[in-house]
Scaffold this active site. Structure first.
Site, PDB file in Angstrom:
ATOM      1  N   ASN A 164     -25.676  24.140 -14.519  1.00  0.00           N
ATOM      2  CA  ASN A 164     -25.867  25.404 -15.259  1.00  0.00           C
ATOM      3  C   ASN A 164     -27.702  25.569 -15.572  1.00  0.00           C
ATOM      4  OD1 ASN A 164     -26.513  26.836 -17.989  1.00  0.00           O
ATOM      5  ND2 ASN A 164     -24.325  26.414 -18.375  1.00  0.00           N
ATOM      6  N   HIS A 187     -30.925  27.594 -18.798  1.00  0.00           N
ATOM      7  CA  HIS A 187     -32.392  27.207 -19.514  1.00  0.00           C
ATOM      8  C   HIS A 187     -33.700  27.460 -18.670  1.00  0.00           C
ATOM      9  CE1 HIS A 187     -30.104  26.543 -23.071  1.00  0.00           C
ATOM     10  NE2 HIS A 187     -29.277  25.648 -22.695  1.00  0.00           N
ATOM     11  N   HIS A 204     -24.239  31.483 -18.290  1.00  0.00           N
ATOM     12  CA  HIS A 204     -23.582  32.254 -19.274  1.00  0.00           C
ATOM     13  C   HIS A 204     -24.354  33.613 -19.593  1.00  0.00           C
ATOM     14  CE1 HIS A 204     -22.196  31.344 -23.831  1.00  0.00           C
ATOM     15  NE2 HIS A 204     -21.944  32.513 -23.374  1.00  0.00           N
ATOM     16  N   ARG A 230     -24.755  35.860 -22.318  1.00  0.00           N
ATOM     17  CA  ARG A 230     -24.275  36.082 -23.631  1.00  0.00           C
ATOM     18  C   ARG A 230     -24.531  37.316 -24.371  1.00  0.00           C
ATOM     19  NH1 ARG A 230     -24.391  30.630 -26.399  1.00  0.00           N
ATOM     20  NH2 ARG A 230     -24.121  31.855 -28.060  1.00  0.00           N
ATOM     21  N   ARG A 246     -29.709  36.306 -24.586  1.00  0.00           N
ATOM     22  CA  ARG A 246     -30.824  35.384 -24.983  1.00  0.00           C
ATOM     23  C   ARG A 246     -31.447  34.567 -23.885  1.00  0.00           C
ATOM     24  NH1 ARG A 246     -28.077  30.882 -28.591  1.00  0.00           N
ATOM     25  NH2 ARG A 246     -27.314  32.850 -29.834  1.00  0.00           N
ATOM     26  N   GLU A 302     -19.847  32.180 -17.378  1.00  0.00           N
ATOM     27  CA  GLU A 302     -19.253  31.892 -18.611  1.00  0.00           C
ATOM     28  C   GLU A 302     -19.443  33.388 -19.515  1.00  0.00           C
ATOM     29  OE1 GLU A 302     -21.309  28.717 -20.365  1.00  0.00           O
ATOM     30  OE2 GLU A 302     -20.907  27.393 -18.863  1.00  0.00           O
ATOM     31  N   THR A 318     -23.018  26.845 -27.616  1.00  0.00           N
ATOM     32  CA  THR A 318     -21.658  26.864 -27.763  1.00  0.00           C
ATOM     33  C   THR A 318     -21.290  25.676 -28.506  1.00  0.00           C
ATOM     34  OG1 THR A 318     -21.598  27.830 -25.613  1.00  0.00           O
ATOM     35  CG2 THR A 318     -19.400  27.596 -26.438  1.00  0.00           C
ATOM     36  N   GLU A 355     -11.606  23.634 -19.323  1.00  0.00           N
ATOM     37  CA  GLU A 355     -12.878  22.888 -19.495  1.00  0.00           C
ATOM     38  C   GLU A 355     -13.012  22.276 -20.899  1.00  0.00           C
ATOM     39  OE1 GLU A 355     -16.421  24.047 -17.768  1.00  0.00           O
ATOM     40  OE2 GLU A 355     -17.923  23.137 -19.233  1.00  0.00           O
ATOM     41  N   HIS A 402     -20.646  20.164 -21.665  1.00  0.00           N
ATOM     42  CA  HIS A 402     -21.494  20.318 -23.022  1.00  0.00           C
ATOM     43  C   HIS A 402     -22.290  18.918 -23.429  1.00  0.00           C
ATOM     44  CE1 HIS A 402     -23.181  21.826 -26.544  1.00  0.00           C
ATOM     45  NE2 HIS A 402     -22.866  23.169 -26.199  1.00  0.00           N
TER      46      HIS A 402
HETATM   47  N1  PXP Z   1     -19.696  24.117 -20.075  1.00  0.00           N
HETATM   48  C1  PXP Z   1     -19.837  25.141 -21.000  1.00  0.00           C
HETATM   49  C2  PXP Z   1     -18.405  25.997 -20.912  1.00  0.00           C
HETATM   50  C3  PXP Z   1     -20.919  25.634 -21.739  1.00  0.00           C
HETATM   51  O1  PXP Z   1     -20.687  26.898 -22.633  1.00  0.00           O
HETATM   52  C4  PXP Z   1     -22.128  24.973 -21.500  1.00  0.00           C
HETATM   53  C5  PXP Z   1     -23.272  25.386 -22.108  1.00  0.00           C
HETATM   54  O2  PXP Z   1     -22.842  25.522 -23.487  1.00  0.00           O
HETATM   55  C6  PXP Z   1     -22.008  23.961 -20.590  1.00  0.00           C
HETATM   56  C7  PXP Z   1     -21.143  23.673 -19.955  1.00  0.00           C
HETATM   57  C8  PXP Z   1     -23.560  23.183 -20.503  1.00  0.00           C
HETATM   58  O3  PXP Z   1     -23.748  22.511 -21.663  1.00  0.00           O
HETATM   59  P1  PXP Z   1     -25.348  21.771 -21.646  1.00  0.00           P
HETATM   60  O4  PXP Z   1     -26.194  22.832 -21.395  1.00  0.00           O
HETATM   61  O5  PXP Z   1     -25.179  21.271 -23.053  1.00  0.00           O
HETATM   62  O6  PXP Z   1     -25.209  20.857 -20.504  1.00  0.00           O
END
Ligand code: PXP
Length: 241
Positions: free
Chosen positions: A9, A12, A45, A47, A51, A72, A103, A153, A194
């Site tokens: 992901n 960031h 994601h 949003r 952001r 996402e 999330t 998930e 997450h």
């Molecule tokens: N999976 C989902 C569905 C998410 O929404 C997120 C981000 O919140 C993640 C995985 C990745 O989470 P993290 O950035 O905390 O590793």
């Protein structure tokens, strides 16, 4: 145990870019680096408040990426339209609150079942694999099946927090195991995500039946120090062991 896939992901990377309103660091570059270094998919994601990832990032990444893009989205009409237009191979429907930092929990499947079902049907017809981001409870797993999702998930935020502060996580681990077992019995593919770090990914990777881990915040943070390539390799080793 079959191979566990790693979804990277890159939200960031966009957070850092947006902090200064510049064009760098580039989420597209991060997506392509993740691909080059062995990621199985890339997650972004989009949003409602844009952001981090924005519409142009989505378009560029969708055009250039060869491995599957996992988009996402919240269950809204706007996001449905965007997803139908961009046709990402994977979609994960997530809850979204404007004021949350991240999330915070799984989807509320009691709310808006009819709308959710119609979104899932449309996305599947459009050839996207649809996953629902849910808490590890049996009711939500059953509901996900009834809503005809392809995958669930499991939200791993709670167990990851317990592991981070060195508290007893056994009860939450058992809750996750039961949810994974039921989902597998129902024919749902199971993913987890997450808050995952090396330590929590190692613990959760021992649960048979989880096919994909989606990892962002820790992975991108760690790559500041050792580079994306090395972090991806480290996670791959953990997911294989
Ligand atoms: N999976 C989902 C569905 C998410 O929404 C997120 C981000 O919140 C993640 C995985 C990745 O989470 P993290 O950035 O905390 O590793």
């Amino acid at each position: 145990m079959g191979k566990i896939r790693l979804g990277v992901n890159i939200d960031h990377v966009a957070t850092v870019r947006n902090a200064r309103g510049e064009k760098y660091p580039s989420p597209l570059r991060a997506a392509l680096e993740a691909q080059k270094n062995g990621a199985d998919s890339v997650t972004i994601h989009l949003r409602e408040d844009r952001r981090h990832i924005n519409d142009l990032d989505l378009k560029k990444i969708k055009t250039k990426l060869k491995i599957p893009l996992n988009l996402e989205i919240a269950a809204t009409r706007e996001m449905l339209k965007i997803a139908l237009r961009n046709k990402p191979p994977f979609i994960c429907i997530v809850p979204e609150k404007r004021k949350e930092i991240t999330t915070e929990g799984g989807l509320n499947l009691k709310h808006n079942k009819i709308f959710l079902k119609s979104i899932i049907t449309k996305l599947k017809k459009n050839k996207s694999r649809v996953s629902l981001f849910v808490e590890p409870n049996l009711k939500d797993i059953n509901d996900s099946k009834n809503l005809k999702a392809d995958c669930v998930e499991i939200h791993t935020g709670k167990i990851c927090n317990l592991i981070n502060v060195k508290k007893n996580y056994r009860k939450e681990l058992n809750r996750i195991k039961k949810a994974v077992n039921l989902a597998n019995q129902l024919g749902l593919e199971v993913h987890a995500g997450h808050g995952l770090t090396y330590e929590s990914a190692k613990i959760l990777s021992k649960i048979a039946g989880i096919k994909e881990f989606n990892i962002g915040h820790f992975l991108i943070g760690e790559s500041i120090f050792i580079g994306l390539r090395k972090v991806i390799k480290n996670f791959q080793k953990i997911l294989k062991s």
